[in-house]
Design an enzyme around this catalytic site. Structure first.
Site, PDB file in Angstrom:
ATOM      1  N   CYS A   7      -1.653  34.438  39.781  1.00  0.00           N
ATOM      2  CA  CYS A   7      -2.026  33.105  39.296  1.00  0.00           C
ATOM      3  C   CYS A   7      -2.002  33.080  37.774  1.00  0.00           C
ATOM      4  CB  CYS A   7      -3.434  32.745  39.755  1.00  0.00           C
ATOM      5  SG  CYS A   7      -3.555  32.427  41.516  1.00  0.00           S
ATOM      6  N   CYS A   8      -1.543  31.948  37.264  1.00  0.00           N
ATOM      7  CA  CYS A   8      -1.602  31.697  35.824  1.00  0.00           C
ATOM      8  C   CYS A   8      -1.931  30.216  35.649  1.00  0.00           C
ATOM      9  CB  CYS A   8      -0.306  32.102  35.129  1.00  0.00           C
ATOM     10  SG  CYS A   8       1.131  31.150  35.624  1.00  0.00           S
ATOM     11  N   ASN A   9      -1.751  29.698  34.455  1.00  0.00           N
ATOM     12  CA  ASN A   9      -2.091  28.289  34.223  1.00  0.00           C
ATOM     13  C   ASN A   9      -1.290  27.342  35.096  1.00  0.00           C
ATOM     14  OD1 ASN A   9      -4.218  28.255  32.391  1.00  0.00           O
ATOM     15  ND2 ASN A   9      -2.864  28.585  30.664  1.00  0.00           N
ATOM     16  N   GLY A  11       1.637  28.508  37.002  1.00  0.00           N
ATOM     17  CA  GLY A  11       2.472  29.204  37.963  1.00  0.00           C
ATOM     18  C   GLY A  11       3.867  29.491  37.428  1.00  0.00           C
ATOM     19  N   ILE A  39      -3.534  28.538  38.864  1.00  0.00           N
ATOM     20  CA  ILE A  39      -4.906  28.913  39.214  1.00  0.00           C
ATOM     21  C   ILE A  39      -5.619  27.754  39.921  1.00  0.00           C
ATOM     22  CG2 ILE A  39      -5.896  28.295  36.956  1.00  0.00           C
ATOM     23  CD1 ILE A  39      -6.926  31.390  38.992  1.00  0.00           C
TER      24      ILE A  39
END
Length: 100
Positions: A7-9, A11, A39
């Site tokens: 997960c990141c800000n 994707g 996320i």
């Protein structure tokens, strides 16, 4: 099949790392599903995850992720491995967290 969730800000920034991780898994003959999501979608996307990895930019969410999924190992990817897209290192660490 083992499911690794990153997960990141948005994707997006994890997509290169996911590609490198998939390449490393193929090279090693490991069958694994590796997916990247924002996320904000973790609650819907990670219930079947064997491990959850967070991009360094969302590492502050680690406490919340651990509360949402208390039985799933979770960790932030090292900034060096993330920035250099060291898929082999991240894949290895994911399996260490799972205990394999």
């Amino acid at each position: 099949m083992t499911h690794i969730v990153l997960c990141c800000n948005q994707g997006m920034s994890t997509s290169i790392l996911v590609k490198k991780m998939r390449e490393a898994a193929t090279k090693q003959g490991i069958e694994v599903a590796i997916d990247a999501y924002p996320i904000s979608e973790i609650e819907d996307k990670a219930p079947d995850a064997a491990v959850i990895l967070l991009g360094p930019q969302v590492r502050f969410e680690l406490g919340r992720v651990k509360k949402l999924f208390p039985n799933v190992p979770a960790e932030a990817v090292s900034p060096q491995d993330f920035g250099l897209a060291r898929g082999e290192n991240v894949l290895k660490r994911a399996f260490e967290l799972i205990g394999e």
